[in-house]
Design a protein around this motif. Structure first.
Motif, short mmCIF file in Angstrom:
data_model
loop_
_atom_site.label_atom_id
_atom_site.label_comp_id
_atom_site.label_asym_id
_atom_site.label_seq_id
_atom_site.Cartn_x
_atom_site.Cartn_y
_atom_site.Cartn_z
N LYS A 32 31.96 36.52 34.96
CA LYS A 32 30.78 36.83 35.78
C LYS A 32 31.00 38.16 36.51
O LYS A 32 30.14 39.04 36.51
N LYS A 33 32.20 38.32 37.06
CA LYS A 33 32.55 39.56 37.78
C LYS A 33 32.40 40.77 36.86
O LYS A 33 31.77 41.77 37.20
N LEU A 34 32.96 40.62 35.65
CA LEU A 34 32.95 41.74 34.71
C LEU A 34 31.54 42.07 34.27
O LEU A 34 31.20 43.20 33.98
N LEU A 35 30.67 41.02 34.20
CA LEU A 35 29.29 41.26 33.78
C LEU A 35 28.49 41.93 34.90
O LEU A 35 27.55 42.66 34.64
N GLN A 36 28.90 41.64 36.15
CA GLN A 36 28.16 42.18 37.30
C GLN A 36 28.44 43.67 37.49
O GLN A 36 27.53 44.47 37.66
N ASP A 37 29.74 44.03 37.48
CA ASP A 37 30.10 45.42 37.81
C ASP A 37 31.09 46.01 36.83
O ASP A 37 31.81 45.28 36.16
N GLN A 38 31.09 47.33 36.83
CA GLN A 38 32.08 48.08 36.05
C GLN A 38 33.19 48.45 37.04
O GLN A 38 32.90 48.88 38.16
N TYR A 39 34.45 48.20 36.66
CA TYR A 39 35.54 48.50 37.59
C TYR A 39 36.42 49.60 37.00
O TYR A 39 36.41 49.83 35.79
N SER A 40 37.20 50.24 37.88
CA SER A 40 38.15 51.26 37.41
C SER A 40 39.33 50.55 36.74
O SER A 40 39.50 49.33 36.88
N ALA A 41 40.15 51.31 36.04
CA ALA A 41 41.33 50.74 35.37
C ALA A 41 42.24 50.08 36.40
O ALA A 41 42.77 48.99 36.16
N GLU A 42 42.36 50.72 37.58
CA GLU A 42 43.21 50.15 38.64
C GLU A 42 42.64 48.82 39.12
O GLU A 42 43.35 47.82 39.25
N GLU A 43 41.33 48.79 39.37
CA GLU A 43 40.70 47.54 39.87
C GLU A 43 40.83 46.44 38.81
O GLU A 43 41.11 45.29 39.12
N ASN A 44 40.64 46.81 37.53
CA ASN A 44 40.74 45.82 36.45
C ASN A 44 42.16 45.29 36.34
O ASN A 44 42.36 44.08 36.11
N PHE A 45 43.13 46.17 36.50
CA PHE A 45 44.52 45.73 36.41
C PHE A 45 44.83 44.75 37.53
O PHE A 45 45.46 43.70 37.32
N LEU A 46 44.33 45.06 38.72
CA LEU A 46 44.55 44.17 39.87
C LEU A 46 43.87 42.82 39.60
O LEU A 46 44.47 41.77 39.80
N LEU A 47 42.66 42.88 39.06
CA LEU A 47 41.92 41.65 38.73
C LEU A 47 42.71 40.82 37.72
O LEU A 47 42.89 39.61 37.87
N LEU A 48 43.27 41.50 36.72
CA LEU A 48 44.06 40.79 35.70
C LEU A 48 45.27 40.12 36.33
O LEU A 48 45.53 38.94 36.08
N THR A 49 45.98 40.86 37.20
CA THR A 49 47.20 40.26 37.78
C THR A 49 46.83 39.09 38.69
O THR A 49 47.53 38.08 38.73
N GLU A 50 45.68 39.20 39.38
CA GLU A 50 45.24 38.08 40.23
C GLU A 50 44.89 36.86 39.36
O GLU A 50 45.32 35.75 39.61
N MET A 51 44.14 37.12 38.28
CA MET A 51 43.74 36.04 37.37
C MET A 51 44.97 35.39 36.76
O MET A 51 45.09 34.17 36.70
N ALA A 52 45.91 36.23 36.31
CA ALA A 52 47.10 35.71 35.63
C ALA A 52 47.97 34.91 36.60
O ALA A 52 48.53 33.87 36.24
N THR A 53 48.06 35.38 37.85
CA THR A 53 48.87 34.67 38.85
C THR A 53 48.26 33.30 39.13
O THR A 53 48.97 32.29 39.08
N SER A 54 46.95 33.24 39.32
CA SER A 54 46.35 31.92 39.60
C SER A 54 46.36 31.06 38.34
O SER A 54 46.47 29.84 38.42
N GLN A 55 46.33 31.70 37.17
CA GLN A 55 46.40 30.95 35.90
C GLN A 55 47.73 30.22 35.80
O GLN A 55 47.78 29.06 35.40
N VAL A 56 48.83 30.88 36.22
CA VAL A 56 50.14 30.24 36.14
C VAL A 56 50.17 29.03 37.08
O VAL A 56 50.65 27.96 36.72
N GLN A 57 49.56 29.21 38.27
CA GLN A 57 49.56 28.11 39.25
C GLN A 57 48.78 26.92 38.72
O GLN A 57 49.23 25.78 38.79
N VAL A 58 47.62 27.16 38.08
CA VAL A 58 46.85 26.02 37.56
C VAL A 58 47.54 25.43 36.33
O VAL A 58 47.45 24.23 36.08
N LEU A 59 48.28 26.25 35.61
CA LEU A 59 49.02 25.75 34.43
C LEU A 59 50.08 24.74 34.89
O LEU A 59 50.22 23.67 34.29
#
Ligand SMILES: N#Cc1ccccc1NC(=O)[C@H](C1CCCCC1)n1c(-c2ccc(Cl)cc2)nc2cc(F)c(F)cc21
Length: 232
Positions: A32-59
């Protein structure tokens, strides 16, 4: 033609796994976030690391609900989590990408991901995998069991009691096989296709360290948990 039948125990096992799988999903929806806005490479990388970190926790939370997982040797539990975290992330991403979306949304999402900062050489293999997962039109029970089978891979590095993991994985594979036959009666080879995706997933996951290192930006920062899980 042998009559395939899921036993009461297998039915109960599938319900536990699927309920846990649906319960332990990341709240904020990155698509949903990605569909709403276009982010810079830095913002996308931060988003990925946040997603991946919470993904490990839910795993970690999800695996606690896999019957038998907590009875495994504790160090083997860690080895299985560490060994499957990247694959689980790509599998989750593929399932998010394959979700039914209003027309035109998938194309926008694909475009945003292509431009997110990932270097060119990884885009094709990644989307080939996502599309091959999409073509399977998995039901949620199949998605949950496929993730469980991925976690219970006996030959991860540092697993000591591989037989114990193999026994658990075989239990899950048996339920998944029957489910595939019952869900896709016209496609006897569906189960084999499904397992073939796990090979493609392992190959894609081999690239992940390079994918992160080559993200179009300088100074890639990772959370301590990701440093543990991703060899970065
Ligand atoms: N989804 C999801 C998801 C869930 C848990 C953990 C990570 C996730 N993936 C993500 O957030 C990334 C985003 C992060 C921001 C920048 C653009 C990619 N992602 C990836 C992607 C994962 C890894 C690596 Cl190296 C490159 C790409 N393939 C996606 C497909 C999708 F359709 C989708 F929406 C998101 C997706």
């Amino acid at each position: 033609k042998e009559k395939v039948e899921i036993t009461k125990e297998q039915q109960a096992l599938m319900k536990i796994i699927t309920d846990a799988y649906n319960r332990h999903q990341i709240p904020q929806d990155v698509a949903k976030k990605l569909l709403q806005d276009q982010y810079s490479a830095e913002e996308n990388f931060l988003l990925l690391t946040e997603m991946a970190t919470s993904q490990v926790q839910v795993l970690v939370e999800f695996t606690k609900n896999i019957p038998g997982f907590l009875s495994l040797d504790r160090e083997d539990q860690i080895a299985l989590l560490k060994g499957s975290a990247v694959e689980a992330m790509f599998l989750r991403s593929a399932q998010v990408f394959s979700r039914k979306m209003p027309s035109g949304h998938t194309e926008v999402l694909e475009e945003r991901i292509r431009k997110s900062g990932i270097s060119e050489e990884f885009i094709t293999p990644m989307f080939n995998f996502y599309k091959s997962i999409g073509e399977l039109h998995m039901v949620q029970e199949e998605q949950a069991l496929l993730t469980t089978v991925t976690i219970l891979t006996p030959d991860r590095p540092y697993v000591k009691d591989q037989q114990a993991v193999e026994r658990l994985q075989e239990t899950m594979l048996d339920v998944l096989r029957k489910l595939c036959v019952l869900q896709h009666p016209q496609e006897p080879q569906y189960f084999a296709r499904l397992l073939g995706r796990l090979t493609e997933l392992r190959t894609l996951s081999h690239y992940h360290t390079e994918m992160l290192a080559s993200w179009r930006m300088n100074d890639h920062k990772f959370t301590p948990l990701l440093c543990e899980i991703w060899d970065v």
